[in-house]
Design an enzyme around this catalytic site. Structure first.
Site, PDB file in Angstrom:
ATOM      1  N   GLY A 154       0.844  -1.182   0.000  1.00 37.12           N
ATOM      2  CA  GLY A 154       0.000   0.000   0.000  1.00 37.12           C
ATOM      3  C   GLY A 154       0.882   1.236   0.000  1.00 37.12           C
TER       4      GLY A 154
ATOM      5  N   GLN B 272       3.182   9.880   0.920  1.00 35.42           N
ATOM      6  CA  GLN B 272       4.450   9.147   0.814  1.00 35.42           C
ATOM      7  C   GLN B 272       5.160   9.416  -0.501  1.00 35.42           C
ATOM      8  OE1 GLN B 272       2.590   5.213   2.278  1.00 35.42           O
ATOM      9  NE2 GLN B 272       4.718   5.129   2.999  1.00 35.42           N
TER      10      GLN B 272
ATOM     11  N   CYS C 244       6.933  -0.173   6.725  1.00 37.40           N
ATOM     12  CA  CYS C 244       6.431   1.019   6.046  1.00 37.40           C
ATOM     13  C   CYS C 244       7.475   1.477   5.037  1.00 37.40           C
ATOM     14  CB  CYS C 244       6.159   2.126   7.070  1.00 37.40           C
ATOM     15  SG  CYS C 244       5.577   3.675   6.343  1.00 37.40           S
ATOM     16  N   LEU C 245       7.022   1.827   3.851  1.00 32.10           N
ATOM     17  CA  LEU C 245       7.953   2.280   2.823  1.00 32.10           C
ATOM     18  C   LEU C 245       8.634   3.579   3.204  1.00 32.10           C
ATOM     19  CD1 LEU C 245       5.943   1.433  -0.417  1.00 32.10           C
ATOM     20  CD2 LEU C 245       7.371  -0.045   1.009  1.00 32.10           C
TER      21      LEU C 245
ATOM     22  N   HIS D 184      -3.290   0.974   8.198  1.00 30.29           N
ATOM     23  CA  HIS D 184      -1.964   1.582   8.069  1.00 30.29           C
ATOM     24  C   HIS D 184      -2.015   2.784   7.124  1.00 30.29           C
ATOM     25  CE1 HIS D 184       2.571   1.159   7.726  1.00 30.29           C
ATOM     26  NE2 HIS D 184       2.301   1.885   6.648  1.00 30.29           N
ATOM     27  N   GLU D 185      -2.644   2.608   5.945  1.00 31.95           N
ATOM     28  CA  GLU D 185      -2.656   3.683   4.958  1.00 31.95           C
ATOM     29  C   GLU D 185      -3.562   4.834   5.392  1.00 31.95           C
ATOM     30  OE1 GLU D 185      -0.395   3.622   2.855  1.00 31.95           O
ATOM     31  OE2 GLU D 185       0.119   1.508   3.091  1.00 31.95           O
TER      32      GLU D 185
ATOM     33  N   HIS E 279      -1.686   7.080   7.618  1.00 33.17           N
ATOM     34  CA  HIS E 279      -0.823   8.022   6.893  1.00 33.17           C
ATOM     35  C   HIS E 279      -1.584   9.301   6.543  1.00 33.17           C
ATOM     36  CE1 HIS E 279       3.085   6.292   6.260  1.00 33.17           C
ATOM     37  NE2 HIS E 279       2.589   5.150   5.807  1.00 33.17           N
TER      38      HIS E 279
END
Length: 220
Positions: A81, A86, A132-133, A174-175, A178
């Site tokens: 995701g 991001q 996480c990216l 999670h997303e 963000h």
């Protein structure tokens, strides 16, 4: 959110795109062929720590281009995701390509999502690995509910309802975090947060190198 190795995209053909089952779907979503790789922001950058702005204009070439770029960037970074902030864009939008715990692959995007999770009396919290990216090279167990529903819109302004269980429910949470200005680090104890930042310091350059190699393999 990053893909855990044993939860990589399932080979099984059960796929739901934008919440609907489809008969067949490619290993890489069609958006990838149209996208360009963007830089992934890293924890500590201001855009990751404030709520994103609502999307108010739909059906625009700019919005479609952003979604295409986010899909390609997510794949290059080996993600499940990716939220718009991001890639340094202040909009309430995320894309996903994530398996659930039943081997079903979920692919799509959602704009201006509102998340619903079970009431405290009926919810089940699961501690599971999360990466996480924007925290490259780090991963720790984070408690999340095992079910979640996201209401929002697609890029043309059509209403969406996306239901997730297991690992995909984790992805939705999670997303959405963000877009509210939070990373999974905010859900950790001080000691675990320090551990995650130590992991990132040790491994981030290797992660960046792997992303560059993958981007090059896709002609980026």
């Amino acid at each position: 959110m990053s893909v855990r190795h044993e939860r990589s995209r399932p080979a099984d053909r059960r796929v739901r795109v934008q919440g609907r089952p489809v008969d067949t779907y490619p290993a890489l979503s069609p958006e990838v062929t149209r996208g360009s790789v963007r830089r992934v922001t890293v924890v500590g950058e201001e855009i990751l720590s404030r709520p994103c702005q609502e999307v108010t204009e739909f059906s625009s070439p700019e919005l479609s281009c952003l979604i295409d770029d986010m899909f390609l960037t997510m794949y290059v970074a080996d993600g499940a995701g990716l939220a718009a902030n991001q890639v340094d864009v202040d909009l309430r939008l995320f894309v996903y390509d994530c398996p659930d715990d039943y081997g079903i692959r979920h692919v799509g995007h959602i704009i201006n999502p509102v998340l619903e999770v079970p009431d405290p009396g009926s919810r089940r919290l699961i501690d599971d690995f999360e990466g996480c990216l924007s925290v490259p090279g780090a991963g720790l167990a984070v408690p999340r509910t095992d079910r979640a529903v996201a209401h929002g819109f697609d890029k043309d302004g059509n209403p969406l309802l996306i239901e997730g269980t297991g690992y995909f429910a984790r992805c939705l949470q999670h997303e959405t975090d963000h877009l509210l200005g939070h990373t999974y680090l905010d859900r950790l104890s001080k000691r675990d947060r320090k551990d995650a930042l130590r992991q990132m310091a040790e491994h981030r350059e290797d992660v960046f190198a792997q992303r560059a190699i993958k981007a090059a393999s896709l002609g980026q």
